[in-house]
Design a protein around this motif. Sequence first.
Motif, PDB file in Angstrom:
ATOM      1  N   ALA A 101       0.824  -1.198   0.000  1.00 30.01           N
ATOM      2  CA  ALA A 101       0.000   0.000   0.000  1.00 30.01           C
ATOM      3  C   ALA A 101       0.860   1.250   0.000  1.00 30.01           C
ATOM      4  CB  ALA A 101      -0.921   0.014   1.201  1.00 30.01           C
ATOM      5  N   ARG A 102       2.071   1.126   0.475  1.00 31.39           N
ATOM      6  CA  ARG A 102       2.908   2.312   0.551  1.00 31.39           C
ATOM      7  C   ARG A 102       3.853   2.444  -0.642  1.00 31.39           C
ATOM      8  NH1 ARG A 102       5.476   1.720   6.262  1.00 31.39           N
ATOM      9  NH2 ARG A 102       6.091  -0.176   5.188  1.00 31.39           N
ATOM     10  N   ASP A 103       3.640   1.588  -1.631  1.00 27.61           N
ATOM     11  CA  ASP A 103       4.433   1.687  -2.862  1.00 27.61           C
ATOM     12  C   ASP A 103       4.046   2.925  -3.657  1.00 27.61           C
ATOM     13  OD1 ASP A 103       5.798  -0.692  -2.530  1.00 27.61           O
ATOM     14  OD2 ASP A 103       4.478  -1.868  -3.837  1.00 27.61           O
ATOM     15  N   PHE A 104       5.046   3.632  -4.184  1.00 26.31           N
ATOM     16  CA  PHE A 104       4.792   4.521  -5.300  1.00 26.31           C
ATOM     17  C   PHE A 104       4.641   3.653  -6.536  1.00 26.31           C
ATOM     18  CE2 PHE A 104       6.970   7.833  -2.757  1.00 26.31           C
ATOM     19  CZ  PHE A 104       6.088   8.875  -2.932  1.00 26.31           C
ATOM     20  N   VAL A 105       3.640   3.912  -7.355  1.00 23.20           N
ATOM     21  CA  VAL A 105       3.487   3.117  -8.568  1.00 23.20           C
ATOM     22  C   VAL A 105       3.738   3.973  -9.803  1.00 23.20           C
ATOM     23  CG1 VAL A 105       1.914   1.456  -7.524  1.00 23.20           C
ATOM     24  CG2 VAL A 105       0.989   3.488  -8.678  1.00 23.20           C
ATOM     25  N   VAL A 106       4.096   3.295 -10.889  1.00 21.10           N
ATOM     26  CA  VAL A 106       4.476   3.960 -12.128  1.00 21.10           C
ATOM     27  C   VAL A 106       3.728   3.298 -13.280  1.00 21.10           C
ATOM     28  CG1 VAL A 106       6.402   4.567 -13.646  1.00 21.10           C
ATOM     29  CG2 VAL A 106       6.799   4.307 -11.180  1.00 21.10           C
ATOM     30  N   PRO A 107       2.722   3.998 -13.848  1.00 22.55           N
ATOM     31  CA  PRO A 107       1.993   3.383 -14.960  1.00 22.55           C
ATOM     32  C   PRO A 107       2.916   3.151 -16.158  1.00 22.55           C
ATOM     33  CG  PRO A 107       1.356   5.696 -14.659  1.00 22.55           C
ATOM     34  CD  PRO A 107       2.215   5.325 -13.497  1.00 22.55           C
ATOM     35  N   SER A 108       2.724   2.023 -16.814  1.00 22.33           N
ATOM     36  CA  SER A 108       3.531   1.682 -17.984  1.00 22.33           C
ATOM     37  C   SER A 108       2.765   2.003 -19.254  1.00 22.33           C
ATOM     38  CB  SER A 108       3.877   0.187 -17.944  1.00 22.33           C
ATOM     39  OG  SER A 108       4.359  -0.239 -19.198  1.00 22.33           O
ATOM     40  N   ARG A 109       3.371   2.769 -20.135  1.00 25.61           N
ATOM     41  CA  ARG A 109       2.733   3.125 -21.387  1.00 25.61           C
ATOM     42  C   ARG A 109       2.748   1.940 -22.353  1.00 25.61           C
ATOM     43  NH1 ARG A 109       4.687   5.273 -25.976  1.00 25.61           N
ATOM     44  NH2 ARG A 109       6.754   5.250 -25.052  1.00 25.61           N
ATOM     45  N   MET A 110       3.847   1.186 -22.302  1.00 20.25           N
ATOM     46  CA  MET A 110       3.983   0.049 -23.221  1.00 20.25           C
ATOM     47  C   MET A 110       3.170  -1.157 -22.773  1.00 20.25           C
ATOM     48  SD  MET A 110       7.951   0.161 -24.300  1.00 20.25           S
ATOM     49  CE  MET A 110       7.786  -1.326 -25.285  1.00 20.25           C
ATOM     50  N   ASN A 111       2.789  -1.180 -21.517  1.00 23.89           N
ATOM     51  CA  ASN A 111       1.978  -2.270 -20.989  1.00 23.89           C
ATOM     52  C   ASN A 111       0.765  -1.633 -20.315  1.00 23.89           C
ATOM     53  OD1 ASN A 111       4.066  -4.739 -21.148  1.00 23.89           O
ATOM     54  ND2 ASN A 111       5.158  -2.930 -20.429  1.00 23.89           N
ATOM     55  N   PRO A 112      -0.202  -1.208 -21.129  1.00 25.07           N
ATOM     56  CA  PRO A 112      -1.285  -0.361 -20.610  1.00 25.07           C
ATOM     57  C   PRO A 112      -2.052  -1.027 -19.471  1.00 25.07           C
ATOM     58  CG  PRO A 112      -1.357  -0.490 -23.021  1.00 25.07           C
ATOM     59  CD  PRO A 112      -0.358  -1.491 -22.562  1.00 25.07           C
ATOM     60  N   ASN A 113      -2.490  -0.219 -18.543  1.00 19.70           N
ATOM     61  CA  ASN A 113      -3.234  -0.661 -17.359  1.00 19.70           C
ATOM     62  C   ASN A 113      -2.383  -1.470 -16.386  1.00 19.70           C
ATOM     63  OD1 ASN A 113      -5.418   0.661 -18.346  1.00 19.70           O
ATOM     64  ND2 ASN A 113      -6.597  -1.163 -18.907  1.00 19.70           N
ATOM     65  N   GLN A 114      -1.091  -1.525 -16.656  1.00 22.31           N
ATOM     66  CA  GLN A 114      -0.179  -2.184 -15.720  1.00 22.31           C
ATOM     67  C   GLN A 114       0.756  -1.139 -15.120  1.00 22.31           C
ATOM     68  OE1 GLN A 114       1.694  -5.680 -17.256  1.00 22.31           O
ATOM     69  NE2 GLN A 114      -0.252  -6.641 -17.754  1.00 22.31           N
ATOM     70  N   PHE A 115       1.274  -1.490 -13.961  1.00 18.77           N
ATOM     71  CA  PHE A 115       2.097  -0.545 -13.207  1.00 18.77           C
ATOM     72  C   PHE A 115       3.374  -1.208 -12.716  1.00 18.77           C
ATOM     73  CE2 PHE A 115      -1.028   2.902 -12.430  1.00 18.77           C
ATOM     74  CZ  PHE A 115      -2.166   2.277 -12.906  1.00 18.77           C
ATOM     75  N   TYR A 116       4.445  -0.426 -12.697  1.00 19.33           N
ATOM     76  CA  TYR A 116       5.615  -0.795 -11.910  1.00 19.33           C
ATOM     77  C   TYR A 116       5.430  -0.208 -10.514  1.00 19.33           C
ATOM     78  CZ  TYR A 116       7.883  -1.109 -16.565  1.00 19.33           C
ATOM     79  OH  TYR A 116       8.221  -1.392 -17.863  1.00 19.33           O
TER      80      TYR A 116
END
Lengths: 585, 585
Positions: A175-190
């Motif tokens: 829950a405390r992760d910063f997430v990073v949306p992926s443009r190349m893998n839409p709707n997925q996050f790092y």
Amino acid sequence: MLRTHTCGELRIADCGKEVVLSGWVQKSRNLGSMNFIDLRDRYGITQIVCDDKTDKAVYELAKTLSREYVLQVKGTVRERSSKNTKIPTGEIEIEVKDITVLNPSKIPPFTIEDNTDGGDELRMKYRYLDLRRNCVKNNIELRHRLAMMIRNYMNAEHFLEIETPFLIRSTPEGARDFVVPSRMNPNQFYALPQSPQQYKQLLMVSGFDRYFQIVKCFRDEDLRADRQPEFTQIDCEMSFVEQEDVLQMFEGLIKHLFKQEKGLELGTFQRMTWNDAMKYYGSDKPDLRFDMKFVELNEELQGKDFKVFNDAELVVGICAKGCAEYTRKQLDELTDFVKRPQVGANGLVYIKYNNDGTFKSSVDKFYTQEDFEKVASKFSAEKGDLMLIMAGKAMKTRTSLCALRLEMGSRLGLRNPFDYSVLWITDFPLLEWNEEDNRFYAMHHPFTAPNPEDYPQLLETDPGKVRANAYDLVINGTEVGGGSIRIHDREMQLKMFETLGFTEESAKQQFGFLMQAFEYGAPPHGGIAFGFDRLCSIFAGADSIRDFIAFPKNNSGRDLMADAPNVISDEQLEELYLSLKPVNK
Amino acid sequence: MLRTHTCGELRIADCGKEVVLSGWVQKSRNLGSMNFIDLRDRYGITQIVCDDKTDKAVYELAKTLSREYVLQVKGTVRERSSKNTKIPTGEIEIEVKDITVLNPSKIPPFTIEDNTDGGDELRMKYRYLDLRRNCVKNNIELRHRLAMMIRNYMNAEHFLEIETPFLIRSTPEGARDFVVPSRMNPNQFYALPQSPQQYKQLLMVSGFDRYFQIVKCFRDEDLRADRQPEFTQIDCEMSFVEQEDVLQMFEGLIKHLFKQEKGLELGTFQRMTWNDAMKYYGSDKPDLRFDMKFVELNEELQGKDFKVFNDAELVVGICAKGCAEYTRKQLDELTDFVKRPQVGANGLVYIKYNNDGTFKSSVDKFYTQEDFEKVASKFSAEKGDLMLIMAGKAMKTRTSLCALRLEMGSRLGLRNPFDYSVLWITDFPLLEWNEEDNRFYAMHHPFTAPNPEDYPQLLETDPGKVRANAYDLVINGTEVGGGSIRIHDREMQLKMFETLGFTEESAKQQFGFLMQAFEYGAPPHGGIAFGFDRLCSIFAGADSIRDFIAFPKNNSGRDLMADAPNVISDEQLEELYLSLKPVNK
């Protein structure tokens, strides 16, 4: 180069040399036919003299140059008539032949001095100017030196610095992760790593038996004072080790830093179990620059007529040397202090051990002089001392008394930031019981190994009592680092997950690839991580970590200079297949 | 420690010592009454012997231990009867007294050997096992050594390593920024830095006159082969310098690395203007391990009856030494090569300079032997050489010929990855004209300074001709680093923005805080950044950067091991005030 020398290096032996200096105008003073400029760079300050009689044009130009102008100055080094013994260049000055204004400057919004007139917010907004101040600049230089020393020590001990990824996988409990949306893998996050924990364990599985990294980590949590959303860890892991090996290795590192940076030879670090730390100092990070150990007084003070003590789970106190002559006002201050919500005690009992051998206490009516004598004896108190006593639920009372102990340490000047007390805390509990969920949580993380003496028997019979094979390094009451021996045995790991209420499925989902890696020959391993920002602040004797970070964020996680975070364009959102939800303020 | 020695350190002089080793089973061979195990760790391999006659139980256990088991072995060092001269420990073996299985292992999905049977995808999925292979492990160790050398060199030159933030502000043109939603500042985003460019310039404004950082950078772009969404830069900046100072400093760094790591003394680096590089090698990163310089032949080959050449803007060729005896098939291969879409040429003309002094060409019918003699003379060709000629639009033809030149270099074995040719490319164009937008773009970035000789006059009259004060470092045909002297003068900066079609408003929006910082005494400064992943691969003579990164991503930006990126929970999205838009596949 636009200079032949820095502003910090010319000395009396350089007199007669033709030099070129470049730097900033720290100060300009006009004394009739002479104009004096203090020219500053990272290395120091050199005095520049423009003489009306030598070169009228240069003199006239010099008069117009105000603070923070960038100059290139050509001239001759000469001995000063009135020397400044406070700075290394104070015996010389530059007799100017030519001045080039490399860049003018507006009047800065605050003075570039150690004692600046700029407030916090203003200095953060103009951080690039704040960094010009000596006191801030020195911190950044210290940080660089420490990082170099750490790397050289680790390298000499055959540790490899290996970069772990910043774009990793978010875990369901993250829950405390910063997430990073992926443009190349839409709707997925790092996710950005809260620490390289899993990767460094994988490196052990890979056989890199000594790993370290000075690395940024990220935590998206509500920031308390002096927390940063991005912070730097010295992250370390070793294979084929037991706890003692890790402690020895990193005791060596910390000693090396103190020796190199401060010329201090620290002796063997004290070690204290978590139980003792809690019992004697009410904290898992006791400040041992001063003693003032807790003394438990249930035996001495219960069973008389004082209901507060009689009803308490724990009666416990400290002895403040030489404070028996505290006034009513001072004692009231202390009572107010412990009643503050941050401390949360109900009250404070004092017993003065007067110089005439009598006792004076806030609970005189309940106890005899003989009672007090017994208490004094338990404290090993001497005439002139002040005993301060609290009572209540054990843990809570200890925590409150810890705050009072630190307050008394400060009042008595026993917490000099340049005295260093370093110790290891060991034998942490492996598990913490959570009343709400009615289950155990791992105190560190579920890969922490139990103390071999407590496994497997005690884990079966009384899990809450099991000690972890974990350790913290504490300096001057601050946790500077912590780590553990990890579980490498699959059976033990499954047992642990079971104790924590994981199904095999849920464990797999959260820790999948590490779990799998453990099936392919994981060596015994353990490690530690230090908070580098904090370590720097301790070396500088400072309380806040903020001034050891070149571009810090404020308590709302904002960079006031860059005005980040900020909105992004609709095109960017579109490309990321994201839309914003309205915020109810 | 669970070992007294590593598996790489015992020698003949250690015979008779009682030792404890820990490591992985590389190989186990049973020869009747003896079982031999190659025990491997990061440092090497040591042979372990279990003898049926010495200890039956240990022998029986040893027989059951398969590849990648983790063992602790106690025994005595003794001389081997049949020595292995290929490894440093090959003269000794361990006569085993006791074996402890520290951890078993499943059969790994591919062999842990330099020539593994595992394909790319499998190795990425089990990267922790792939990292056990010597060839990969060596790369990671090389990377560590280079990083140490870089830091020590930079430190000795008074550079400070200063950490710049990872959570920064996204700029409107930052389409390739990875963004990070902020939970504490809903609907706002941080960006991950594509480089610390603006921050390092701010550090110069702060007066830290020599900065460096080995630092991760991020770019969310469609990945070509051998690009990574996160990559590592050696980022550097200096104040009070001119171009020559920067080149000298970093030429020193690169020489230092080659000397330290490879024992190679590189001479003074060649320098070439961008114009010459394009004219003579058709590339701004020429591979100078071999010569084969372009020769322009408009004068010699135009004005005859060959329409293709007559219509061409440029006729240009290379001379391949000793290739006159290329067969029809070989020449056809070359023609096919240049016609591939990646090269894009229409055709290829050859002229063979035969050993008997005659010429044979694919365009014999248009030219006389005297014509060919003139061409040969322009090439300084000798008997036995092959001249390869292309024609068309100048830039396009040069680019195609560059590809052919590299191909010929490879065919002739002139591109040994362990020969090193290092050079500086200078005098890049400052601006690039964009046909679509009908405007200039900065070739590097808008803070790059123009060459002082071309400013201000040429910028007014012919902006496309203005040279930048910029430079690239090229090793073996690969751009390893690049940088520039920056603009520090406000007037020049405004002029530059004007040329680029920015309004003062839009410049402010994109580069606001840096623009503002420049008003408070910015010193002249410049810098450079090197691609560290690439630099490592060049030192190892390797083509791909991937094996120099411990945990790389594939060409879709995925970490196959961790299966990242991945979905996040609805709770996480909720907290971030985000919702997902459906993706049309």
